[in-house]
Design an enzyme around this catalytic site. Structure first.
Site, PDB file in Angstrom:
ATOM      1  N   ARG A  15      23.122  76.363  55.030  1.00 41.59           N
ATOM      2  CA  ARG A  15      23.975  76.556  53.858  1.00 41.59           C
ATOM      3  C   ARG A  15      23.131  76.712  52.595  1.00 41.59           C
ATOM      4  NH1 ARG A  15      27.754  71.355  54.666  1.00 41.59           N
ATOM      5  NH2 ARG A  15      25.768  70.593  55.513  1.00 41.59           N
ATOM      6  N   LYS A  74      22.404  69.405  50.921  1.00 38.55           N
ATOM      7  CA  LYS A  74      22.071  68.140  51.571  1.00 38.55           C
ATOM      8  C   LYS A  74      21.120  67.314  50.711  1.00 38.55           C
ATOM      9  CE  LYS A  74      23.359  66.821  54.850  1.00 38.55           C
ATOM     10  NZ  LYS A  74      24.583  66.004  55.033  1.00 38.55           N
ATOM     11  N   TYR A  93      25.356  66.677  48.219  1.00 36.30           N
ATOM     12  CA  TYR A  93      25.772  65.608  49.113  1.00 36.30           C
ATOM     13  C   TYR A  93      24.590  64.661  49.291  1.00 36.30           C
ATOM     14  CZ  TYR A  93      29.933  68.271  50.508  1.00 36.30           C
ATOM     15  OH  TYR A  93      31.128  68.940  50.501  1.00 36.30           O
ATOM     16  N   HIS A  95      25.081  60.859  50.538  1.00 38.25           N
ATOM     17  CA  HIS A  95      25.332  59.898  51.623  1.00 38.25           C
ATOM     18  C   HIS A  95      24.269  58.795  51.633  1.00 38.25           C
ATOM     19  CE1 HIS A  95      28.549  62.351  53.288  1.00 38.25           C
ATOM     20  NE2 HIS A  95      27.760  63.403  53.225  1.00 38.25           N
ATOM     21  N   GLU A 117      30.212  63.697  47.627  1.00 37.01           N
ATOM     22  CA  GLU A 117      31.136  62.945  48.488  1.00 37.01           C
ATOM     23  C   GLU A 117      31.750  61.727  47.814  1.00 37.01           C
ATOM     24  OE1 GLU A 117      27.197  60.891  49.164  1.00 37.01           O
ATOM     25  OE2 GLU A 117      27.866  62.969  48.937  1.00 37.01           O
ATOM     26  N   ASP A 269      27.262  60.970  59.054  1.00 39.56           N
ATOM     27  CA  ASP A 269      26.681  61.049  57.706  1.00 39.56           C
ATOM     28  C   ASP A 269      26.777  59.719  56.977  1.00 39.56           C
ATOM     29  OD1 ASP A 269      25.551  63.571  57.368  1.00 39.56           O
ATOM     30  OD2 ASP A 269      27.459  64.513  56.873  1.00 39.56           O
TER      31      ASP A 269
END
Length: 369
Positions: A15, A74, A93, A95, A117, A269
């Site tokens: 991505r 990410k 993101y 996490h 998130e 995740d």
């Protein structure tokens, strides 16, 4: 302000953080956008597409990371920690509950990080997580069907069965965006579907939408154990925003499952909702434990990067435009949900749920500026 788009470095992550249309929108607002050469290739977006939209292509990751606002998909990998700075905002993101090393790197650098998130609206919904949850949920059933095939290690069961032959039984734990999308696709493939959740209101909604085509069960340890024991495919879709996922499927439950059944843990995740689970990769997506196949890829939507990139940009772009063109205080007044998204600032954890999950102290963002 300059916005930087580095190429993703996580294993098999294809991505990219923005589409050419997103670049065009930023450039229209007077923002310089530096895109690393090749950043969009994995998503079937060429350098030429970005240049036509007004992006300035840069040759190295360091040049993309040199921007004031860095957009990623990410969490930073260890090779990228050296690019983190105190005068930089990172929007991606994260996490952190599952990746405390990343939290430590962000704190050491003093970077202001905003996690997609944990951006949370007053009704509790997570607008920037939603599109990837939808993609991951739909993929979970697709992936599960694939690994149920005998040559891929499964029981040799067709998800929808055949005339005169019982279809696969799919148990989905969690009825949020991931779980509902997974159950919906499984039902569409003619599987027997059981959807489990603690929220009876959510289960009522699913029942009304699907009119009994999906069986709904209230969640408790006994009901989960019975459902898992009878399942051919289990999809773990449990989410606690910002926190580690609870271990809902225990080792004892896994031992009681059918031989060569499949578990897809989409919650990986956030540490996973299956006891003993470990993160896998697209290259080595499964491992076997107690004669049950476990799938726990941490970036599932990365397998369909074109779809995922466009879905992600649809929801992040309004925030990105404001962050790139206005002072942070004005942006937070317009979008108070972004306060929940700020995980670190000036060496402090600023999201209490995330901080508690990794055993760190936290302060409110306003006290860090």
């Amino acid at each position: 302000m300059r916005v930087g788009i580095p190429k993703e470095t996580k294993l098999d992550e294809y991505r990219v953080a923005i589409t050419p249309d997103g670049v065009h929108e930023l450039v229209k607002h007077g923002v310089t956008v530096n895109v690393e050469v090749g950043a969009g290739v994995g998503s079937s977006i060429s350098n030429t597409d970005y240049m036509a939209a007004g992006a300035e292509m840069v040759e190295s990751a360091a040049e993309a990371w040199a921007a004031d606002l860095v957009l990623k998909v990410k969490e930073p990998q260890e090779s990228e920690f050296k690019y983190l700075r105190a005068d930089q905002t990172l929007f991606t993101y994260l996490h952190l509950a599952a990746y405390p090393k990343v939290a430590n790197a962000l704190l050491a650098a003093g970077t202001t990080s905003i996690a997609y998130e944990t951006v949370q609206l007053p009704d509790g919904s997570l607008p920037l997580l939603a599109p990837m949850s939808e993609v991951a949920g739909r993929m979970a059933t697709q992936v599960g069907a694939h690994f149920l095939e005998r040559r891929h290690g499964g029981r040799g069961i067709l998800l929808g069965g055949a005339p005169g032959v019982r279809p696969a039984r799919v148990v989905v734990i969690g009825a949020g965006n991931v779980g509902w999308n997974s159950a919906w696709i499984a039902a569409g493939m003619q599987a027997e579907v059981v959807l489990i959740d603690k929220s009876l209101d959510r289960l009522r909604w699913v029942d009304q939408i699907h009119q009994g085509r999906i069986v709904t069960l209230a969640s408790n340890s006994a009901s989960v154990a019975r459902a898992v024991a009878d399942a051919d495919l289990v999809v773990g879709a449990v989410l606690v925003a910002g926190d580690r996922a609870p271990k809902v499927v225990t080792d004892e439950m896994i031992r009681a499952m059918k031989p060569r059944a499949v578990i897809v843990d989409v919650a990986i995740d956030q540490g996973g909702c299956v006891e003993g689970i470990r993160e896998t990769t697209h290259r080595e997506p499964t491992f076997e434990k107690h004669n049950v196949l476990h799938y726990a890829v941490g970036n599932m939507p990365g397998a369909v990067p074109h779809t995922s990139t466009y879905a992600l940009t649809n929801v992040t772009l309004p925030y990105v435009v404001d962050l790139a063109t206005e002072e942070i205080g004005a942006v937070l007044r317009r979008h108070p949900e972004l306060v929940h998204g700020i995980n670190t600032s000036r060496g402090h954890m600023t999201n209490k749920v995330v901080a508690d999950a990794i055993g760190m102290p936290s302060i409110h963002f306003s006290d860090s500026v």
